[in-house]
Scaffold this motif. Structure first.
Motif, short mmCIF file in Angstrom:
data_model
loop_
_atom_site.label_atom_id
_atom_site.label_comp_id
_atom_site.label_asym_id
_atom_site.label_seq_id
_atom_site.Cartn_x
_atom_site.Cartn_y
_atom_site.Cartn_z
N LEU A 767 38.15 37.76 35.93
CA LEU A 767 38.15 38.98 35.12
C LEU A 767 36.73 39.39 34.72
CD1 LEU A 767 39.77 41.15 33.54
CD2 LEU A 767 40.06 39.49 31.68
N ASN A 768 35.80 38.46 34.81
CA ASN A 768 34.45 38.73 34.31
C ASN A 768 33.77 39.98 34.87
OD1 ASN A 768 31.27 38.05 34.98
ND2 ASN A 768 31.83 37.73 32.85
N PRO A 769 33.84 40.24 36.18
CA PRO A 769 33.16 41.45 36.66
C PRO A 769 33.73 42.72 36.04
CG PRO A 769 33.73 40.00 38.49
CD PRO A 769 34.41 39.45 37.28
N PHE A 770 35.00 42.69 35.66
CA PHE A 770 35.66 43.87 35.09
C PHE A 770 35.39 43.98 33.59
CE2 PHE A 770 37.91 42.67 38.85
CZ PHE A 770 38.34 43.85 39.44
N ALA A 771 35.58 42.86 32.89
CA ALA A 771 35.46 42.85 31.43
C ALA A 771 34.46 41.77 31.03
CB ALA A 771 36.83 42.59 30.79
N PRO A 772 33.17 42.04 31.24
CA PRO A 772 32.18 40.98 31.06
C PRO A 772 32.02 40.51 29.61
CG PRO A 772 31.11 43.09 31.50
CD PRO A 772 32.57 43.30 31.72
N HIS A 773 32.20 41.42 28.64
CA HIS A 773 31.96 41.01 27.25
C HIS A 773 33.04 40.04 26.78
CE1 HIS A 773 30.50 45.18 27.81
NE2 HIS A 773 29.44 44.78 27.12
N LEU A 774 34.29 40.45 26.95
CA LEU A 774 35.42 39.64 26.49
C LEU A 774 35.42 38.27 27.14
CD1 LEU A 774 38.21 39.36 25.07
CD2 LEU A 774 39.21 40.34 27.13
N PHE A 789 32.86 24.65 30.59
CA PHE A 789 32.51 26.03 30.25
C PHE A 789 31.02 26.17 29.97
CE2 PHE A 789 37.00 25.62 29.39
CZ PHE A 789 37.54 26.80 29.83
N GLU A 790 30.22 25.50 30.79
CA GLU A 790 28.79 25.54 30.57
C GLU A 790 28.22 26.87 31.07
OE1 GLU A 790 30.32 22.76 31.98
OE2 GLU A 790 30.31 21.90 29.95
N GLY A 791 27.14 27.29 30.45
CA GLY A 791 26.43 28.49 30.91
C GLY A 791 27.22 29.76 30.68
N LEU A 792 26.90 30.78 31.47
CA LEU A 792 27.57 32.07 31.38
C LEU A 792 28.68 32.14 32.42
CD1 LEU A 792 24.54 34.55 31.20
CD2 LEU A 792 25.95 33.77 29.30
N VAL A 793 29.72 32.91 32.12
CA VAL A 793 30.72 33.16 33.16
C VAL A 793 30.06 33.86 34.34
CG1 VAL A 793 33.04 33.99 33.62
CG2 VAL A 793 32.27 33.76 31.27
N ALA A 794 29.16 34.78 34.00
CA ALA A 794 28.52 35.58 35.04
C ALA A 794 27.78 34.72 36.06
CB ALA A 794 27.55 36.58 34.40
N ASP A 795 27.41 33.50 35.66
CA ASP A 795 26.68 32.63 36.58
C ASP A 795 27.59 31.65 37.31
OD1 ASP A 795 24.21 33.75 35.99
OD2 ASP A 795 23.93 32.47 34.24
N GLN A 796 28.90 31.72 37.05
CA GLN A 796 29.82 30.80 37.74
C GLN A 796 30.00 31.22 39.19
OE1 GLN A 796 30.79 28.11 36.01
NE2 GLN A 796 29.48 29.09 34.48
#
Length: 871
Positions: A767-774, A789-796
RNA sequence: GCCGAUGUGGCGAAAUGGCAGACGCACCGGACUUAAAAUCCGUUGGGAUUCACCUCCCGUGCCGGUUCGAGUCCGGCCAUCGGCACCA
């Protein structure tokens, strides 16, 4: 990574009670994450040779059409394409790509200047304000742009290179032998000024009095200006032109390899308007002058019963008979007075005047009268036609009105000759001497050869495309790096770039063809004997190459370094795709403007060796228009404009993003719906509540979660099917169905308690690319309690799916009798044909419908269905 | 006139030639609540029949074709939207 947590937004301020009405506290964490991304330059991408550059990763260049920073601010149409590219960019990042996803401002040009005039401020000031506003708005939506690459076309550091490219055009010519642009030094002819790609021409141009400037053909729609819709008239003026027509054939041919919508390719093809035909020379009676006409139907030459010259045609002065002059003068004056608008409005009724002169038909020596008429255009072909009224609609209309002879020379298939009057398609030549009996294509070839042998004409190709009128009588544009001396133009040296605009208190158009820059008396004087060019470049100049500047935006020595250009534009690898921007998303309104101009400039730069690919944009996608809730086009006057800021205030940036994508297919136009926004907002709130719940004090706290909960088969299937479908749908730009699948996912796990943490983890990633903040917020919160859950979701990394988990053990198979579903049976997923057939025939309901009938055929598609054909 | 796109429930829309309407909106019903909002659960293409949760018929703009089977493929129309428009 843990120490960085301190920096995470979730640890900053608490929600106040007034926020309790929000379905989830997006108003608190969205700005915090935006600030976090900005502070940490999360989406910054390094160039080759820079620290942090990872050469092992493939590149992906995803580009938006950058906006004009107009005074009106963003509307909801902007974020549609921008969200799509943002999702792609984030997705590609998670898949291990170096993603170039930049943003900038098309800040020169009419809209910016008109806004400045309206508000009485200097365009530099209003532009800076508008840019700041647009940027704030875009950042509020949470786009993952590499803001370190931000550019603005109106900044001297940028337009220095726009002017530099102009000099390349000025100092180049199109060599017909090589079909390429070459430095002017390779030209050996007498007058280089006649072949430059940028040249000066005194010709009738589109003059818009209201805007106080001339316009390109592409900027005139139905005789009115594209900007503002003001009347446009023709008047002869001295103007700078770019020789885009030299590239007409290549601009058509090289469309073929591009992954563009077919409709846009056709639009460009039609605009360029290639047509094959022949030029034919008619000699004049009683003169040794000739009139050359262009025709696509040389096979009808025997049917040419008169000729028409464009009223402005120079030969008219030489051939017209004395007694016809008053009528000709009158007609010419009338034509000149007509605006383009009137001329098209009056297109129905033919008009014209006889010149009193005659020409001789080269094929049979017949005398044909020469007329002038405004249905013949000076700018196309040779400005003269042979009229074949029998087989051309316009000529027929004209001949009937002025009682000119009509001679039938093509017979339509399965029709009589008389019925072939007005027939314009392929048929058989008749009454045409040596062409008689030949089908049209062969007749064309024969007459073409015949004319060439005798020097009476030649086969040739014509294009509708005209050279690009490149100068504007405006203040807010790039000044030309040109000076004039003794009536001669010449380039200033590259070391004098950028040539900045003079400071002008009064920058308004003069209302006459005299450009506003003429008011800068000091600036104008270049030397004791030379003065500067006063026109400026059009809006489109800066946008013709901005995608190249993004590759290397701060380079002070070159418009883009070779290395950066080759890496991001991806050309030069033998056997690979042709290269260019990997994905370009924008509206169709630029089909024959920006997209054609940019291709032209790019080809020139390619020929001259400055870029590595022949085409700038490999894949193009047009987003559809977003209509108002009333289904009408959004406009201030209709009062149906939706402001993205309001949507963000009420529902949050993630909801705006998600709704823009959930509305329907990207390419389609579709109406806005606030209840639809509410729907996706509810979905996001459900995601929030998968993790969080409200306690008695109305505070959000973590809900019942379990790191150990085993996932049953059905749950695993949903997880893996979602990974697969969302990934595939993003690649296909089917964002709406990707979101639908994630809704299924959320519905599945809403019913489960305690929530399996593993299922939440996967959901947050997809879901991250769609709703990055949440997703970042929940990821950080889960990370405070659980591992993984280390780091950012965006970096997974994007998760992989297991195909084995997608298939069900048992499937329900519909049983049809004569194509109608009569029963469903549940069988093992790998049940073979024989088993399915047996099971189907055993069904009592099937027997009911086949009873008393003969079974003729049984179609079994394993895993799908069974169809029994009975009669 | 020419070129292109699109026609599916009340609405936005889904459907490698294989169960039409996934998902969402709206509506209706239920749970929770003193009540409402929010939330959760459920019904909803049309029609016929039935006490019924059974069963049947019709249904993807219109007409025809291919196929065991068509929203999807083919031929012909109609409508809406967009682009071009005297380009010889």
């Amino acid at each position: 990574m843990l120490f960085a947590r301190r920096d995470f937004p979730m640890f900053s301020p608490f929600m106040s009670s007034s926020d309790r009405r929000k379905p989830y506290p997006f108003d608190v964490f969205e700005p915090q994450w935006q600030a976090y991304w900005a502070r940490n330059a999360t989406f910054r991408v390094a160039n080759p040779g820079e620290p942090g550059f990872d050469a092992a990763r493939p590149k992906y260049y995803v580009l938006d059409m950058f906006p004009y920073p107009s005074g009106a601010g963003l509307h909801v149409g902007h974020p549609e394409g921008y969200t799509a590219t943002d999702i792609i960019g984030r997705f590609k990042r998670m898949n291990g790509y170096n993603v170039l996803h930049p943003m900038g401002w098309d800040s020169f040009g009419l809209p910016a200047e008109q806004y400045a005039i309206k508000t009485g401020q200097h365009p530099a000031i209003t532009t800076a304000q508008n840019v700041a506003r647009f940027k704030t708005q875009l950042q509020k939506i949470g786009f993952g742009y590499d803001w370190s690459r931000e550019i603005a076309t109106s900044k001297p550091a940028y337009y220095k290179w726009t002017q530099w490219i102009f000099l390349k055009l000025y100092n180049a010519w199109f060599n017909p032998a090589t079909q390429k642009a070459e430095p002017i030094s390779t030209y050996t002819g007498p007058d280089p000024d006649r072949v430059r790609l940028a040249y000066v021409s005194e010709a009738p141009v589109n003059w818009c009095p209201e805007l106080g400037t001339v316009l390109a053909n592409e900027e005139v729609i139905d005789g009115k200006s594209e900007v503002g819709g003001f009347p446009v008239e023709r008047r002869p003026m001295r103007q700078w032109m770019l020789r885009i027509t030299a590239f007409a054939q290549r601009l058509i041919d090289e469309l073929e390899g591009l992954d563009w919508p077919q409709s846009i390719k056709l639009l460009q093809q039609n605009w360029i308007g290639r047509s094959e035909g022949a030029e034919v020379h008619f000699s004049l009676e009683g003169s040794d002058r000739k009139i050359t006409v262009f025709t696509t139907r040389p096979d009808t030459l025997f049917g040419a019963t008169y000729m028409v010259l464009a009223p402005e045609h120079h030969l008219v002065d030489e051939i017209a008979a004395e007694d016809q002059w008053p009528a000709i003068r009158d007609y010419r004056a009338k034509t000149a007075r007509k605006s383009d608008l009137e001329r098209t409005e009056l297109a129905k009724e033919k008009s014209g005047v006889f010149t009193g002169a005659y020409a001789l038909n080269p094929v049979n020596g017949e005398k044909v009268p020469i007329w002038i008429a405004d249905y013949v255009l000076l700018g196309y072909g040779t400005g003269a036609i042979m009229a074949v009224p029998a087989h051309d609609e316009r000529d027929l209309e004209f001949a009937r009105k002025f009682e000119l002879p009509i001679k039938l020379v093509v017979q339509a298939p399965s029709k009589t000759l008389e019925e072939s009057r007005g027939f314009c398609d392929n048929g058989t030549a008749v009454n045409s001497g040596f062409l008689d009996g030949l089908p049209t294509p062969e007749a064309k070839a024969r007459i073409g050869a015949w004319l060439e042998e005798r020097g009476l004409g030649k086969r040739t190709v014509n294009f509708k495309l005209r050279d690009w009128l490149f100068s504007r009588q405006r203040y807010w544009g790039e000044p030309f790096p040109i000076v004039w001396e003794n009536g001669q133009h010449r380039a200033i040296s590259e070391s004098e770039l950028p040539l900045t605009s003079p400071e002008l208190a009064d920058f308004k158009p003069t209302g006459t063809p005299e450009p506003p820059l003429s008011k800068a008396t000091e600036w104008v004087r270049y030397s004791a004997t030379a003065t500067r060019e006063l026109n400026t470049m059009p809006q489109w100049a800066g946008s013709c190459w901005y995608y190249l500047r993004y590759c290397d935006p701060a380079n002070a020595d070159r418009f883009v370094s070779e290395e950066a250009e080759r890496y991001w534009m991806g050309g030069g690898k033998p056997g690979s795709k042709p290269g260019g921007v990997d994905l370009y998303v924008g509206g169709t309104e630029h089909a024959v403007l920006h997209l054609l101009y940019a291709r032209f400039w790019h080809k020139v730069l390619f020929d001259l060796g400055y870029v590595s690919t022949p085409e700038p944009f490999q894949r193009l996608v047009n987003q559809g228009l977003i209509m108002g809730e009333d289904g009408q086009k959004m406009s201030k006057s209709r009062g149906n404009v939706v402001n993205p800021d309001d949507v963000i205030t009420d529902y949050g940036a993630d909801a705006l993003r998600l709704y823009e994508m959930f509305m329907g297919p990207l390419e389609q136009s579709k109406p806005w719906s606030m209840t639809g926004v509410e729907g996706v907002s509810r979905f996001l709130a459900r995601v929030w509540r998968l993790v969080m719940q409200e306690n008695q004090a109305s505070e959000w706290e973590m809900g019942p979660l379990s790191a150990e909960a085993a996932l049953d088969k059905a749950q695993q299937r949903v997880i893996h099917a979602t990974i697969k479908k969302v990934g595939e749908d993003i690649e296909a730009l089917s964002f709406n169905t990707a979101i639908a699948q994630m809704m299924v996912y959320v519905n599945t796990f809403t019913a489960v308690s305690p929530r399996p943490v593993a299922a939440l983890r996967t959901l947050l990633i997809v879901l991250n690319p769609f709703a990055p903040h949440l997703t970042e917020e929940l990821w950080a919160r889960l990370g405070a309690k659980f591992g993984g859950f280390e780091g950012l979701v965006a970096d997974q990394p994007w998760p992989e799916y297991d195909p084995a988990l997608l298939v069900e053990d048992e499937v329900e198979i519909p049983i049809q009798v004569n194509g109608k579903v009569r029963d469903r049976i549940v069988v093992a997923k790998d049940a073979d044909k024989a088993a399915l057939e047996a099971a189907a025939l055993a069904s009592p309901k099937v027997r009911e419908f086949t009873g008393g009938k003969t079974i003729r055929k049984i179609v079994v598609v394993p895993g799908k269905l069974v169809n029994i054909v009975a009669a």
